[in-house]
Each structure stands twice: as C-alpha cells, then as structure tokens.
Design a protein around this motif. Structure first.
Motif, PDB file in Angstrom:
ATOM      1  N   SER A 104      13.624  -3.912   0.397  1.00 16.14           N
ATOM      2  CA  SER A 104      14.427  -2.923   0.874  1.00 16.14           C
ATOM      3  C   SER A 104      14.409  -3.188   2.698  1.00 16.14           C
ATOM      4  N   ASP A 105      14.328  -3.377   3.741  1.00 14.99           N
ATOM      5  CA  ASP A 105      13.930  -3.429   4.519  1.00 14.99           C
ATOM      6  C   ASP A 105      13.570  -2.134   5.105  1.00 14.99           C
ATOM      7  N   ARG A 106      14.206  -0.984   4.969  1.00 11.19           N
ATOM      8  CA  ARG A 106      14.023   0.574   5.033  1.00 11.19           C
ATOM      9  C   ARG A 106      12.800   1.116   4.742  1.00 11.19           C
ATOM     10  N   HIS A 107      13.050   0.182   3.849  1.00  6.28           N
ATOM     11  CA  HIS A 107      11.462   1.067   2.835  1.00  6.28           C
ATOM     12  C   HIS A 107       9.933  -0.115   2.544  1.00  6.28           C
ATOM     13  N   ASP A 108      10.006  -0.995   3.371  1.00  8.67           N
ATOM     14  CA  ASP A 108       9.495  -2.079   3.848  1.00  8.67           C
ATOM     15  C   ASP A 108       7.859  -1.637   3.526  1.00  8.67           C
ATOM     16  N   ARG A 109       7.506  -0.958   4.402  1.00  9.06           N
ATOM     17  CA  ARG A 109       5.742  -0.064   4.288  1.00  9.06           C
ATOM     18  C   ARG A 109       5.595   0.889   3.613  1.00  9.06           C
ATOM     19  N   VAL A 110       6.601   1.794   2.323  1.00  5.50           N
ATOM     20  CA  VAL A 110       6.112   2.982   2.221  1.00  5.50           C
ATOM     21  C   VAL A 110       6.115   2.606   0.691  1.00  5.50           C
ATOM     22  N   ALA A 156      15.346  10.469   2.022  1.00  3.45           N
ATOM     23  CA  ALA A 156      14.443  10.802   3.046  1.00  3.45           C
ATOM     24  C   ALA A 156      12.777  10.345   3.226  1.00  3.45           C
ATOM     25  N   LEU A 157      12.329   9.385   1.941  1.00  3.44           N
ATOM     26  CA  LEU A 157      11.055   8.355   1.633  1.00  3.44           C
ATOM     27  C   LEU A 157      11.236   7.858   2.086  1.00  3.44           C
ATOM     28  N   SER A 158      11.948   6.269   2.963  1.00  2.00           N
ATOM     29  CA  SER A 158      11.560   5.617   4.219  1.00  2.00           C
ATOM     30  C   SER A 158      10.893   6.414   5.069  1.00  2.00           C
ATOM     31  N   GLY A 159      10.772   7.352   5.351  1.00  2.00           N
ATOM     32  CA  GLY A 159       9.961   8.547   6.419  1.00  2.00           C
ATOM     33  C   GLY A 159       8.669   8.069   6.397  1.00  2.00           C
ATOM     34  N   LEU A 160       8.132   7.853   5.477  1.00  2.00           N
ATOM     35  CA  LEU A 160       6.947   7.895   4.669  1.00  2.00           C
ATOM     36  C   LEU A 160       5.877   6.681   5.791  1.00  2.00           C
ATOM     37  N   SER A 161       4.739   7.952   5.946  1.00  2.00           N
ATOM     38  CA  SER A 161       3.749   6.898   6.415  1.00  2.00           C
ATOM     39  C   SER A 161       3.712   5.541   5.890  1.00  2.00           C
ATOM     40  N   GLY A 162       2.818   4.256   6.532  1.00  2.00           N
ATOM     41  CA  GLY A 162       2.452   3.279   5.991  1.00  2.00           C
ATOM     42  C   GLY A 162       1.148   3.801   5.489  1.00  2.00           C
ATOM     43  N   ARG A 163       0.087   4.665   5.347  1.00  2.00           N
ATOM     44  CA  ARG A 163      -0.648   4.894   5.011  1.00  2.00           C
ATOM     45  C   ARG A 163      -0.329   5.700   3.501  1.00  2.00           C
ATOM     46  N   PHE A 164       0.783   6.167   3.309  1.00  2.00           N
ATOM     47  CA  PHE A 164       0.914   6.589   2.077  1.00  2.00           C
ATOM     48  C   PHE A 164       0.656   6.538   0.627  1.00  2.00           C
ATOM     49  N   LEU A 165      -0.728   7.012  -0.121  1.00  2.00           N
ATOM     50  CA  LEU A 165      -0.109   6.062  -1.192  1.00  2.00           C
ATOM     51  C   LEU A 165       0.230   6.572  -2.309  1.00  2.00           C
ATOM     52  N   PHE A 166       0.761   6.518  -3.887  1.00  2.00           N
ATOM     53  CA  PHE A 166       0.850   6.247  -4.635  1.00  2.00           C
ATOM     54  C   PHE A 166      -0.324   5.985  -6.413  1.00  2.00           C
ATOM     55  N   ALA A 167      -1.210   6.943  -6.831  1.00  2.00           N
ATOM     56  CA  ALA A 167      -1.229   5.407  -7.692  1.00  2.00           C
ATOM     57  C   ALA A 167      -1.351   6.763  -9.104  1.00  2.00           C
ATOM     58  N   LEU A 168      -0.982   4.978  -9.572  1.00  2.00           N
ATOM     59  CA  LEU A 168      -0.250   5.378 -11.442  1.00  2.00           C
ATOM     60  C   LEU A 168      -1.177   5.014 -12.238  1.00  2.00           C
ATOM     61  N   ALA A 273       6.408  13.531  -3.195  1.00  2.00           N
ATOM     62  CA  ALA A 273       6.228  12.974  -1.463  1.00  2.00           C
ATOM     63  C   ALA A 273       7.672  13.675  -0.905  1.00  2.00           C
ATOM     64  N   VAL A 274       8.597  13.645  -1.252  1.00  2.00           N
ATOM     65  CA  VAL A 274       9.630  14.425  -1.083  1.00  2.00           C
ATOM     66  C   VAL A 274       8.940  15.642  -0.448  1.00  2.00           C
ATOM     67  N   GLU A 275       8.229  16.492  -1.310  1.00  2.00           N
ATOM     68  CA  GLU A 275       8.018  17.405  -1.134  1.00  2.00           C
ATOM     69  C   GLU A 275       6.852  17.772   0.350  1.00  2.00           C
ATOM     70  N   PHE A 276       6.285  16.759  -0.053  1.00  2.00           N
ATOM     71  CA  PHE A 276       4.751  16.477   1.378  1.00  2.00           C
ATOM     72  C   PHE A 276       6.217  16.433   3.136  1.00  2.00           C
ATOM     73  N   LEU A 277       6.681  15.597   2.460  1.00  2.00           N
ATOM     74  CA  LEU A 277       7.306  15.210   4.116  1.00  2.00           C
ATOM     75  C   LEU A 277       8.128  16.553   4.523  1.00  2.00           C
ATOM     76  N   THR A 278       8.250  17.554   3.701  1.00  2.00           N
ATOM     77  CA  THR A 278       8.861  18.740   3.981  1.00  2.00           C
ATOM     78  C   THR A 278       8.290  19.452   4.596  1.00  2.00           C
ATOM     79  N   ARG A 279       7.007  19.831   3.935  1.00  2.00           N
ATOM     80  CA  ARG A 279       5.783  20.456   4.417  1.00  2.00           C
ATOM     81  C   ARG A 279       5.114  19.791   5.921  1.00  2.00           C
TER      82      ARG A 279
END
Length: 580
Positions: A104-110, A156-168, A273-279
C-alpha cells in the motif's frame, strides 16, 4: 580487550522529556527517498523482519542494480538501500510492489513492526507471533473508509508517523524491552497484554501473568467488588513514564496494560494506534510517538479499553506488565527447535551486508532452510528450518564470508553512524576506524595475549578473516567486486540485554558485570547512539577521537574524556569499558 556487550537498538528520551514537533517527521521510506552525500536512501519496511527468499532476492537485485550493492538492516528489522541513482524512484517502487514489499503506497512508512525473531522456532515463548505480524500489517493497511454506520476507523492509521513502532513479543521479553509505542506480550493462557507507552520495567521483575483469561478476570472483578473490569470513565492522566503500576487515574504509566484474547490482539494493537491519533488531534500537537503526548492528553487505560469495547474486544486492566527476566536477543550460532530443525542466527558487522553475502544468505535459506529469512532489530538475520547435520556447514560458509556466527565475536556491541563519505557532517570515516578497532582486538586474540595489537600484520585463520571482513565492511577504498560501488552506511551489531559471550556461567548467564557497548560517531549529533550506559567515541578531526563513558541519565558523561588517535582507539575504548 573488547567484550561482546551488545548495543541497544533504539534510544528513548527520559520520561520527563516531551519534544515539541513543529513539522511532520521526515523518515525515509520506499517512496520518500532521502538525499545523502552518497546518493539517495530508501528504507523498506518489512513487518516483523519476515522475508521469503523470493522477496530477499528482489531486495538484493534492487541494491545491486539501483543502489550501491549493499543492504543495511535497521534497528527495527527493516532494510535500507543507499547510493540510489537519481530518477530511480518509480522503478524502485514497481520492483517492490511486484515482490509484495509495498502492498500500500499510503501506508509505506507506517508498517513499523518488530517481533520476537525466534518465535515458533526454539520452543520458547507463549505464542508464535508470526500470525500476529500478518494480521497487524493487514490492519495497518486497511483502507476501508469510515462511514455513518461506524467501522473504517483503521483507515486513519495512514496518518501515523514513520517513527511510530509496534512490538509483538511472544512472551520471552526481547522486543518488549525496546520501548515501542504499542506492545503486545503473549501470555501462557493464549492471551496477550497490550501496552501503549514507553519501555517496560527492566529485568528482574516478574513475567506477565498468563494464568487468567479475560473472561475469568472479568467475572472475578464483578464478583468481588462490583467494579467495571474495563476501567471505563478513568480518563484523566497526570502524566509521567516513571510509575510501575496502573495509576488511580487510569493512565497507562510504567507497567500498566490491558489483557485481551489472543485472537483479538492484532486488532487491539491497531486500535491502540487509532486511540493515539485521536489524542494527538485533541492535543493540537504533532506528536510522533506516544511518549510525546502532553500529560493531559495521554493514552489512558479507560479510554483505550472503551475503544476496544466499542469494537467488540473485551480488555481487562492489569497493574503490572514488566518485561520477562530474560530479554536477550538471539545469540549468533545454531538454535535447536522442538521439531528437530535448527535456526541459524547471524549478526552482520555494523549492520551491513554486501551483495555476495546477501546472496549467500538467500541461497542457504532456499537450499537448506525453509525459504525464509528473518531480519532482527539487532541488525542480524535468522534463517529457520535447517537439519541438524546441515547447520554446522552452513555456519562455516557464513563465517567464511565474514558474517558473525559465534557469540564471542568482537564485532558484537560495536556500532557506528554513517560517517564519511555518506554524511557531509561527519569529520571522519568512522566505519573504517571502527573496523580497525575490531581488527586490532582480533589480532590480540589470535596472538594469544588478549591485548590490543594495533597495526600488526594480519595473522592467519580467524584474525586474518575478521580483519579482512573489517576492511570489506568499512574501508571506502575497498569496492565490492559484484557492485563496484563504494561502501557507505551505518549499523549496529548486537542487542539489549546482552548476548551470552565468553565469560558466561555454565547456565548462560554472565559471570560478572557486562562492559558497556561502544558507539563511534562522526559528529556531535551522535546519530543512532544507544541508550543506557555506553562508551562514546566521538570524532574530533580526520584522525582523532574523544572517548567518554556516558550514563543513562541524559547521556551525561561519567568520566573525563580522553583524546586519542584512530590507531589508539581500540586501547582507549577497552580501558573505558574496563576490559583491558
């Protein structure tokens, strides 16, 4: 001499430090290339570091045919190509799409997801998180539009910063210690603990409990005190990352989290992450990371639990979600698994491979492994699926090619920034000087003295091989025979907490305290330096360095600095680390 204390792959500011962002982040991606002195740079997100051999081969061809012939592995297990020629962006994107590396081009960096690299391979952990990686990546790329009937909020998650990180994390605690923005930790009952915030409390705290399912916990909570187990309504946050429990106001401070079912975990992480963007929107800021939110707009346990409940996901607050006591990344070598197969763990000197080395990795994965490579946040590679009889020969081939296959390598714990010629701000070719430092240590080992041997002629066998690797990795005058391009880039070898190294006890633990890692920087920005306690080797000219031990508190110096030449660097660093 240099010991193999590894470098933490990421750095985090102190808990009371809230950056003010006046712009969107400028992280490079596959579509947004970053101009550098050695050409453009592309960062290709690889969720969980998971690559098929076909995808790995495509990356190698991109690097050879469009870039400088080398691949860097980043501290998030992504791939980086340097030296890209002008005007190659469209072809690069087309190749990555064809390989399934740009869905997905829109989600490249997230698509920034790190995962326990040995999950499902060594019999440890509580879950195989590979499926979580796939599900979370699909959720991040969900383009379903929001409508009046609800749903579509993941778009809305396409609006995350390229620095935002998930860990599993599969429950062993390796990636849970990396300070991701959203962390899932598998529990023994098949569920998961969801955290949204900074790094977990360190080793020594108890492992996340996995004995109580959300349904059971909810019934107990209602039965004992009649309270709402989701903690709704506790929305305020008075801030602070220093707490170690669920606060009375519901903030996700320190070790607090939410317990969810395993099947709900990936979607719950995406909704966090959606909750973060809301905040972020409510705060009127441009925060890139969860820890950058103003205290009054922090993500709270109650707010996140309410969002999950609205999506049909039950979540129960838990007071403590510390990292498990053993959070070590995979040590180099052969890792036996419960199915009779072995995984090979390989570290890359300064986080970089040449075209020939990458081809060897992909060839072995296809020929003897399970057609899969896993890039790690400690700038290494795991190759799953080897028969026990095939593993020693494969490790021998990899070692002969200059890669790190043993846990006592002097490369472990050594990091460096890009340096010259790739960075105009750098005062020195720090990669070449770091390689010289490692070669000096290796010569001392080969001589049997354990002392630093600076400038000595190469000795046979191990010392000569490692010294030659050092030159191939870092000397700008050395050219890859396959690509004909000058080597540039930056990297780190190792992880945090430490690898098992020489000097360990019979049970694998250290017999004494670990010396701190070392990072060689070309200028005072010290890009990519580790957190915690570390040895700072800062270039102060073409041939000089200033060596200082820095502490965890704001990187303040613990010792007076010592000025040395590049030839004296190995000895000065060994003295600073207390390993002479």
């Amino acid at each position: 001499m240099l010991a193999a204390m590894p470098l933490p792959p990421t750095t985090t500011p102190p808990g009371d430090e809230t950056p003010v962002r006046g712009r969107d982040d400028a992280c490079p991606g596959a579509l947004r290339l970053h101009p550098a002195d050695d050409g453009s740079l592309a960062r290709i997100r690889v969720p969980g570091g998971l690559l098929t051999t076909r995808q790995a081969e495509a990356l190698g061809r991109v690097s050879e045919e469009l870039g400088d012939g080398r691949l860097d592995i980043t501290s998030r297990g992504n791939a980086q190509v340097r030296g890209l020629t002008a005007g190659c962006g469209a072809e690069l994107a087309a190749r990555l799409r064809a390989a399934g590396l740009l869905p997905s081009d829109r989600h490249d960096r997230v698509r920034n997801i790190v995962a326990s690299p040995l999950s499902g391979l060594d019999g440890r952990g509580h879950a195989d998180v590979v499926a979580w990686v796939r599900e979370l990546d699909a959720a991040l790329c969900d383009d379903t539009p929001a409508g009046p009937a609800g749903g579509g909020e993941l778009s809305a998650l396409s609006g995350l910063s390229g620095r935002f990180l998930f860990a599993l994390d599969d429950g062993r605690g390796d990636v849970a210690a990396l300070g991701a923005d959203v962390t899932l930790i598998a529990t023994a009952d098949g569920g998961a603990v969801l955290r949204c915030g900074g790094p977990l409390p360190g080793p020594g705290a108890s492992r996340p409990s996995g004995t109580t399912h959300p349904d059971t916990a909810a019934r107990r909570a209602r039965r004992t005190d009649g309270s709402d187990p989701l903690g709704r309504g506790a929305e305020a946050n008075t801030g602070g990352e220093g707490a170690t429990s669920l606060t009375t106001d519901g903030s996700m401070a320190g070790g607090a989290g939410l317990r969810v079912r395993g099947e709900d975990a990936p979607r719950a992480a995406a909704l966090a992450a959606v909750e973060f963007l809301t905040r972020v929107r409510e705060s009127g800021t441009r925060a890139w990371r969860v820890r950058e939110l103003p205290a009054e707009h922090a993500v709270t346990t109650g707010g996140l639990a309410a969002r999950l409940a609205g999506a049909g996901i039950e979540a129960v607050p838990v007071e403590h979600t510390p990292a498990p006591a053993s959070a070590a990344p995979p040590a180099p070598g052969s890792v036996p698994g419960p199915n009779g197969r072995h995984a090979l763990s390989i570290a890359l000197p300064l986080g970089r491979v040449s075209a020939a080395q990458w081809r060897l990795l992909t060839t072995l994965a296809s020929r003897d492994g399970s057609d899969e490579l896993r890039m790690t946040p400690w700038r290494g590679v795991v190759l799953p699926g080897f028969a026990p009889d095939d593993a020693p020969g494969a490790l021998s081939e990899l070692a002969g090619a200059g890669l790190v296959t043993t846990p006592d390598s002097p490369w472990l714990g050594v990091g460096a920034c890009t340096g010259r010629p790739g960075c105009a701000k750098s005062l020195a070719d720090v990669r070449a000087d770091a390689a010289r430092m490692v070669a000096d240590v290796t010569r001392g080992r080969a001589a049997g003295t354990g002392r630093i041997v600076a400038g000595a002629a190469d000795t046979p066998d191990t010392a000569g091989a490692v010294a030659d690797t050092a030159g191939a990795v870092a000397d700008p005058a050395r050219r890859d025979a396959d690509s004909g391009h000058v080597d540039t880039g930056h990297g780190v070898v190792g992880g945090s907490p430490p690898w098992p190294v020489s000097g360990t006890t019979s049970g694998g633990g250290r017999a004494g305290p670990e010396p701190p890692p070392v990072y060689v920087s070309g200028c005072e920005r010290r890009c990519g330096h580790p957190g915690g306690r570390w040895v700072d080797a800062l270039a102060i000219g073409d041939t000089g360095y200033q060596v200082t031990v820095r502490g965890a508190g704001g990187d303040t110096p613990e010792t007076d600095s010592v000025d040395v030449t590049a030839e004296q660097l190995a000895g000065a660093v060994a003295a600073a680390r207390g390993t002479t």
